[in-house]
Design a protein around this motif. Structure first.
Motif, PDB file in Angstrom:
ATOM      1  N   VAL A 131       3.587  -1.931 -13.296  1.00  0.00           N
ATOM      2  CA  VAL A 131       4.079  -0.659 -12.765  1.00  0.00           C
ATOM      3  C   VAL A 131       2.965   0.377 -12.897  1.00  0.00           C
ATOM      4  N   ASP A 139       0.209  -2.308  -7.857  1.00  0.00           N
ATOM      5  CA  ASP A 139       1.504  -1.697  -8.176  1.00  0.00           C
ATOM      6  C   ASP A 139       2.604  -2.687  -7.811  1.00  0.00           C
ATOM      7  N   GLU A 173       5.696  -2.422  -7.998  1.00  0.00           N
ATOM      8  CA  GLU A 173       6.867  -1.819  -7.376  1.00  0.00           C
ATOM      9  C   GLU A 173       6.784  -1.824  -5.853  1.00  0.00           C
ATOM     10  N   PRO A 203      13.285  -4.203 -13.752  1.00  0.00           N
ATOM     11  CA  PRO A 203      13.018  -3.241 -14.819  1.00  0.00           C
ATOM     12  C   PRO A 203      13.944  -3.453 -16.015  1.00  0.00           C
ATOM     13  N   ARG A 259       9.164  -4.894 -18.084  1.00  0.00           N
ATOM     14  CA  ARG A 259       9.523  -5.653 -16.899  1.00  0.00           C
ATOM     15  C   ARG A 259       9.935  -7.055 -17.327  1.00  0.00           C
TER      16      ARG A 259
END
Length: 161
Positions: free
Chosen positions: A84, A112, A114, A131, A140
């Motif tokens: 993240v 990243d 995400e 998450p 994570r």
């Protein structure tokens, strides 16, 4: 394919146990890069590596520094580190700060996580992330799905909960 537990100990490594680092050598995939990450190059069966980090605590990221020599020597062509944004920022600012590591290889790439629901590999491995809020600073969890012919194997990697 097999999952290798290179390290699964707590925060402090010992003579017998190193900190979090799990590996699928045939696919070049690692989960966390604790102190056991020094074992990665000798077991890796690809010339590229993908690392999935759970969080930024040192016992999960310190081993990233052990990958710099194989990257600079060309033993590893590329290392992609999925995490993240807050974890990536912490690693860049603290672990790889200029006074500590003035030369960072260009082939160490931070991604990243995400931006992806899951990451799919040619070797039949799919990694999905989730998450967790039960760990200080967050973390994570990962679901590893391995498709081998007609069989699908699932594994959850959920640490420090």
């Amino acid at each position: 394919m097999k999952l290798h537990f290179l390290g699964c100990g707590g925060f402090h490594p010992s003579e017998r146990r190193h900190t979090a680092c799990l590996m699928i050598p045939e696919a070049g995939i690692v989960f966390d890069a604790g102190t056991a990450a020094f074992r990665i190059p000798s077991r890796l069966q690809t010339d590229e590596l993908t690392v999935f980090l759970t969080h930024a605590h040192l016992d999960h990221i310190l081993g990233l520094t052990y990958l710099l020599v194989p990257l600079l020597e060309g033993t590893l062509k590329q290392v992609r580190v999925f995490a993240v944004p807050a974890v990536i920022a912490a690693i860049r600012e603290h672990l790889f700060s200029r006074p500590i590591f003035p030369v960072l290889p260009e082939n160490l790439i931070f991604v990243d996580i995400e931006q992806f629901d899951s990451v799919v590999f040619d070797e039949g491995v799919t990694v999905t992330h989730f998450p967790l809020v039960s760990h200080p600073g967050g973390s994570r969890a990962y679901k590893i799905e391995l498709n081998q012919g007609d069989e699908t194997h699932l594994l959850a990697y959920v640490t420090d909960t």
